[in-house]
Design an enzyme around this catalytic site. Structure first.
Site, PDB file in Angstrom:
ATOM      1  N   ASP A 151      -2.130   6.146  -4.546  1.00 14.47           N
ATOM      2  CA  ASP A 151      -2.344   5.161  -3.487  1.00 14.47           C
ATOM      3  C   ASP A 151      -2.711   3.805  -4.085  1.00 14.47           C
ATOM      4  O   ASP A 151      -3.843   3.591  -4.522  1.00 14.47           O
ATOM      5  CB  ASP A 151      -3.460   5.667  -2.571  1.00 14.47           C
ATOM      6  CG  ASP A 151      -3.690   4.766  -1.383  1.00 14.47           C
ATOM      7  OD1 ASP A 151      -3.072   3.679  -1.311  1.00 14.47           O
ATOM      8  OD2 ASP A 151      -4.505   5.130  -0.521  1.00 14.47           O
ATOM      9  N   ASP A 196       0.823  -1.204   0.000  1.00 14.63           N
ATOM     10  CA  ASP A 196       0.000   0.000   0.000  1.00 14.63           C
ATOM     11  C   ASP A 196       0.858   1.257   0.000  1.00 14.63           C
ATOM     12  O   ASP A 196       1.440   1.606   1.030  1.00 14.63           O
ATOM     13  CB  ASP A 196      -0.873  -0.047   1.259  1.00 14.63           C
ATOM     14  CG  ASP A 196      -1.781   1.162   1.394  1.00 14.63           C
ATOM     15  OD1 ASP A 196      -2.002   1.853   0.383  1.00 14.63           O
ATOM     16  OD2 ASP A 196      -2.277   1.403   2.507  1.00 14.63           O
TER      17      ASP A 196
END
Ligand SMILES: *[C@@H]1O[C@H](CO)[C@@H](O)[C@H](O)[C@H]1NC(C)=O
Ligand SMILES: *[C@@H]1O[C@H](CO)[C@@H](O)[C@H](O)[C@H]1NC(C)=O
Ligand SMILES: *[C@@H]1O[C@H](CO)[C@@H](O)[C@H](O)[C@H]1NC(C)=O
Ligand SMILES: *[C@@H]1O[C@H](CO)[C@@H](O)[C@H](O)[C@H]1NC(C)=O
Ligand SMILES: *[C@@H]1O[C@H](CO)[C@@H](O)[C@H](O)[C@H]1NC(C)=O
Ligand SMILES: *[C@@H]1O[C@H](CO)[C@@H](O)[C@H](O)[C@H]1NC(C)=O
Ligand SMILES: *[C@@H]1O[C@H](CO)[C@@H](O)[C@H](O)[C@H]1NC(C)=O
Ligand SMILES: *[C@@H]1O[C@H](CO)[C@@H](O)[C@H](O)[C@H]1NC(C)=O
Length: 399
Positions: free
Chosen positions: A275, A87
């Site tokens: 992201d 992530d």
């Protein structure tokens, strides 16, 4: 994912506005967990073996649309295989453990008792995420909450062990996490974290490449220490991460265009977060509505999910909705990253299957793109030079 504010993976969001996470423990949440220094002799031995780039395969969580990619790391001694989302919207490592029990029972749980190298710090934290793993906006602060125990253990990736990596084991979680096909999140911010910091200390270049493909293409992968040239079909365009980004992967953008047109609001400077742990896109309410106004007047806020927008499913398939986000290369040339029309529809709302949710969620203070953009490029995350690179990944835009 951003934590409580930022978006990330499913979980992942340990951030707030802008970065990841907001904590519910009260304390300001940037926890920084770094792996400890590798003893010198050990590092030298590894370097002799050669720390060249290597790839780990990723699975795509697919639910009508591509939601999230995740792959395995090994935790503990002997190693236990734990699937995590890599992530870029968060900084820490957290995954479910047997300390959790029933609330985590659908996921692979790390058994702390079976690891001879696991150390508990005996401190619990809880974090709330601002974005979840799927496409739905997080409506209430208690929807995505993890209760975690801080500790450390050895993490092995690519056959190389990094001892004493700080991590959190999940000891309780809200129901929203229970169906995740992965156990947690590995933060991959602009500062090397955890096992990656360990590999970098042992001589691996501080760079990674992401090939986040649509399900129909498959073979998604994370390359650590470089890029996978076999997945790159154009020059790589590089853009600098602005100074002061403080761990967040983000770039200055000068313009958003919708189907080739822009407006004064959309042509203003903004900083956009990248992201890998978030599936949709997030913009300020005004920006979101300016974009939707140029696609169709029938795209409306969806009352039962604040922040989400939708339109009749019968109408959505025919709408052109090409979003060009303009950035600037290191040499000052503008370039666009494009989210094609095929990404507009993220699927029907569960409480009204005739209405389809649209790509962008409104979230004031957050401007962020995720998987729906990244899956159309090979992305390079260069920590050494604090820059990002984008190239064509060979995947046709309509997929
Ligand atoms: C992760 O490991 C499990 C069990 O070893 C395996 O079944 C799965 O395919 C692996 N996932 C990936 C993405 O490599
Ligand atoms: C690292 O972990 C080992 C157990 O695997 C432990 O013996 C050692 O004390 C730890 N080192 C540090 C610096 O905490
Ligand atoms: C955590 O608690 C256990 C059990 O009380 C203890 O053995 C251990 O030393 C503690 N760990 C730390 C880092 O304080
Ligand atoms: C775990 O979290 C749930 C809410 O998500 C809560 O109802 C429950 O009491 C918690 N369990 C423990 C043991 O803290
Ligand atoms: C990004 O924008 C800010 C604010 O306009 C500016 O100060 C900074 O120099 C820009 N950085 C880059 C790398 O473009
Ligand atoms: C970016 O997209 C906009 C709108 O489609 C277009 O006008 C502009 O020329 C593109 N810029 C570049 C560098 O391709
Ligand atoms: C937008 O950013 C560019 C490059 O940093 C700068 O030259 C320009 O003046 C900015 N425009 C506005 C309206 O702030
Ligand atoms: C959004 O637009 C309204 C009306 O134009 C304006 O009053 C408000 O300040 C804008 N909000 C933001 C966050 O820019």
């Amino acid at each position: 994912m951003l934590t409580s504010a930022v978006v990330g993976l499913v979980a992942c969001a340990l951030s707030v506005a802008g970065t990841d996470a907001v904590a519910t423990t009260g304390s300001p949440y940037k926890i920084s967990l770094a792996s400890r220094k590798i003893p010198k002799g050990h590092a030298a031995a590894l370097r002799r073996r050669g720390m060249t780039a290597f790839s780990i395969p990723l699975d795509d969580q697919f639910d009508g649309t591509d939601l999230q990619w995740f792959g395995n790391i090994s935790v503990g001694t002997p190693p236990q295989t734990i699937p995590v989302v890599f992530d870029t919207g968060s900084e820490t490592l957290e995954f479910t453990s047997t300390q959790c029990g029933a609330p985590c029972a659908n996921q692979i749980m790390f058994d702390t008792e079976k690891s001879s190298t696991y150390i508990s710090y005996n401190q619990t934290f809880s974090i709330a995420f601002a974005t979840g793993g799927g496409v739905n906006p997080v409506i209430s602060a208690d929807e995505y909450v993890l209760t975690m125990l801080a500790g450390e253990d050895t993490i092995t990736v690519g056959g190389i062990a990094t001892p004493n990596v700080s991590l959190y084991t999940v000891i309780n979680q809200t129901e929203a996490f229970a169906s995740d096909p992965y156990s947690g999140i590995q933060g991959m911010s602009t500062q090397a974290q955890g096992f990656f910091a360990g590999l970098v200390q042992q001589g691996l270049p501080a760079m990674f490449g992401m090939y986040l493909t649509p399900k129909i293409i498959g073979n998604a992968e994370l390359t650590l220490g470089g890029v996978d040239e076999s997945k790159i079909f154009s020059d790589i365009l590089w853009s600098e991460v602005p100074a002061g980004s403080d761990g967040t992967w983000q770039l200055n953008s000068s313009q958003i265009s919708v189907n080739g047109y822009t407006t004064p609001l959309l042509a203003s400077n903004r900083t956009v977060i990248f992201d890998s742990g978030t599936s949709n896109a997030y913009f300020d309410t005004n920006t979101t509505e300016a974009i939707y106004a140029m696609i169709s007047p029938n795209i409306k806020p969806y009352a039962s999910e604040p922040g989400a927008y939708g339109i009749a499913c019968s109408e959505i398939g025919t709408l052109p909705a090409t979003l060009d986000l303009t950035f600037t290369t290191i040499t000052g040339e503008p370039f666009n990253l494009t989210i094609p029309s095929s990404e507009l529809n993220v699927g029907p709302f569960s409480d009204d299957p005739s209405t389809c949710q649209t790509l962008i969620n409104a979230f004031d203070g957050l401007e962020l793109v995720g998987g729906s953009l990244l899956k159309h490029y090979y992305s390079v995350w260069d920590l050494s030079n604090q820059r990002m690179g984008f190239a064509w990944n060979g995947v046709p835009q309509w997929l």
